[in-house]
Design a protein around this motif. Structure first.
Motif, short mmCIF file in Angstrom:
data_model
loop_
_atom_site.label_atom_id
_atom_site.label_comp_id
_atom_site.label_asym_id
_atom_site.label_seq_id
_atom_site.Cartn_x
_atom_site.Cartn_y
_atom_site.Cartn_z
N TYR A 62 0.86 -1.18 0.00
CA TYR A 62 0.00 0.00 0.00
C TYR A 62 0.90 1.23 0.00
N ALA A 63 0.65 2.15 -0.93
CA ALA A 63 1.53 3.30 -1.08
C ALA A 63 0.80 4.63 -0.90
N VAL A 64 -0.53 4.61 -0.83
CA VAL A 64 -1.32 5.84 -0.78
C VAL A 64 -2.15 5.84 0.50
N GLU A 65 -2.15 6.99 1.17
CA GLU A 65 -3.02 7.19 2.33
C GLU A 65 -3.77 8.50 2.14
N VAL A 66 -5.07 8.45 2.35
CA VAL A 66 -5.91 9.62 2.18
C VAL A 66 -6.77 9.78 3.43
N SER A 67 -6.88 11.02 3.89
CA SER A 67 -7.82 11.34 4.95
C SER A 67 -9.05 11.95 4.30
N LEU A 68 -10.19 11.40 4.62
CA LEU A 68 -11.45 11.93 4.10
C LEU A 68 -12.19 12.59 5.24
N ARG A 69 -12.46 13.88 5.08
CA ARG A 69 -13.26 14.61 6.07
C ARG A 69 -14.68 14.66 5.54
N ILE A 70 -15.59 14.10 6.33
CA ILE A 70 -16.95 13.90 5.86
C ILE A 70 -17.94 14.62 6.76
N THR A 71 -18.86 15.33 6.12
CA THR A 71 -19.99 15.94 6.80
C THR A 71 -21.21 15.11 6.44
N LEU A 72 -21.96 14.73 7.46
CA LEU A 72 -23.14 13.89 7.24
C LEU A 72 -24.41 14.73 7.15
N ASP A 73 -25.40 14.19 6.49
CA ASP A 73 -26.72 14.81 6.41
C ASP A 73 -27.42 14.55 7.74
N LYS A 74 -27.50 15.59 8.53
CA LYS A 74 -28.02 15.44 9.89
C LYS A 74 -29.55 15.51 9.96
N THR A 75 -30.21 15.56 8.82
CA THR A 75 -31.68 15.55 8.84
C THR A 75 -32.21 14.15 9.15
N ASN A 76 -31.35 13.14 8.99
CA ASN A 76 -31.73 11.77 9.34
C ASN A 76 -31.14 11.44 10.71
N ILE A 125 -16.59 4.28 -0.92
CA ILE A 125 -16.77 5.52 -0.14
C ILE A 125 -18.01 6.28 -0.60
N LEU A 126 -18.14 6.51 -1.89
CA LEU A 126 -19.28 7.30 -2.39
C LEU A 126 -20.62 6.60 -2.20
N THR A 127 -20.60 5.31 -1.92
CA THR A 127 -21.85 4.58 -1.69
C THR A 127 -22.26 4.58 -0.23
N LEU A 128 -21.41 5.15 0.64
CA LEU A 128 -21.77 5.23 2.07
C LEU A 128 -22.99 6.13 2.23
N PRO A 129 -23.87 5.79 3.16
CA PRO A 129 -25.11 6.56 3.30
C PRO A 129 -24.90 7.90 4.00
N HIS A 130 -25.77 8.84 3.65
CA HIS A 130 -25.95 10.11 4.37
C HIS A 130 -24.77 11.08 4.26
N ILE A 131 -23.94 10.98 3.22
CA ILE A 131 -22.84 11.93 3.04
C ILE A 131 -23.41 13.22 2.44
N ALA A 132 -23.18 14.34 3.14
CA ALA A 132 -23.58 15.64 2.62
C ALA A 132 -22.40 16.32 1.93
N ASP A 133 -21.19 16.11 2.46
CA ASP A 133 -20.00 16.73 1.87
C ASP A 133 -18.80 15.85 2.21
N ILE A 134 -17.82 15.86 1.31
CA ILE A 134 -16.62 15.06 1.52
C ILE A 134 -15.42 15.82 0.98
N GLU A 135 -14.33 15.80 1.74
CA GLU A 135 -13.09 16.45 1.32
C GLU A 135 -11.96 15.45 1.49
N ALA A 136 -11.16 15.28 0.45
CA ALA A 136 -10.04 14.35 0.48
C ALA A 136 -8.75 15.12 0.71
N LEU A 137 -7.94 14.62 1.63
CA LEU A 137 -6.62 15.19 1.91
C LEU A 137 -5.59 14.08 1.71
#
Length: 151
Positions: A62-76, A125-137
């Motif tokens: 494994y050569a790549v590491e990414v941090s994903l900062r995720i904001t969830l849809d809090k209406t659910n 990742i994109l199939t995870l439920p309730h993602i409102a916003d996502i940022e990759a670092l």
């Protein structure tokens, strides 16, 4: 509450986790049986959680590491629970952290290369439920990684 001997035991275990009970006992001026009783007390008290193998994922290709900062849809009201259950099932997700604030969750994701990361991102990742916003670092360098505690 830890006493001085407990702290010395933990400091020595942190500095050389592979040493045997007899060697550690000798280093600390204890008998192996007394050290074993102290270690059991630390385990029962929840201070010493156990020993584990630390595997360098880079050595496994494994050569790549990414941090994903995720904001969830809090209406659910079940958004957080449903998201974390599914995120835990992704083998390449090494860590899940939760936060108070604008960002709700951080995922640490590893991949063999950028093509593999893109596959994980699109199919898992994109199939995870309730993602409102996502940022990759993208991780560039790990400056400090130390699980030793100041005892």
């Amino acid at each position: 509450m830890l006493d001085d001997l407990d702290r010395r035991i933990l400091r020595n275990m942190q500095s050389d986790p592979d040493q045997s009970i007899p060697d550690l006992a000798e280093r600390l001026g204890l008998t192996p049986s007394r050290l074993s009783r102290r270690l059991e007390k630390l385990r029962e008290g929840g201070v010493l959680l156990g020993l584990r193998a630390v595997i360098d994922w880079r050595a496994l290709g494994y050569a790549v590491e990414v941090s994903l900062r995720i904001t969830l849809d809090k209406t659910n009201p079940r958004a957080f629970d449903e998201f974390t259950v599914e995120a835990r099932a992704i083998p390449e997700v090494l860590e899940i952290q939760t936060f108070l604030g604008q960002v709700d969750v951080r995922l640490s994701v590893i991949a063999r290369d950028m093509a593999h990361y893109q596959e994980i991102y699109r199919s898992s990742i994109l199939t995870l439920p309730h993602i409102a916003d996502i940022e990759a670092l993208m991780h560039v360098a790990r400056i400090k990684t130390d699980e030793s505690l100041p005892l």
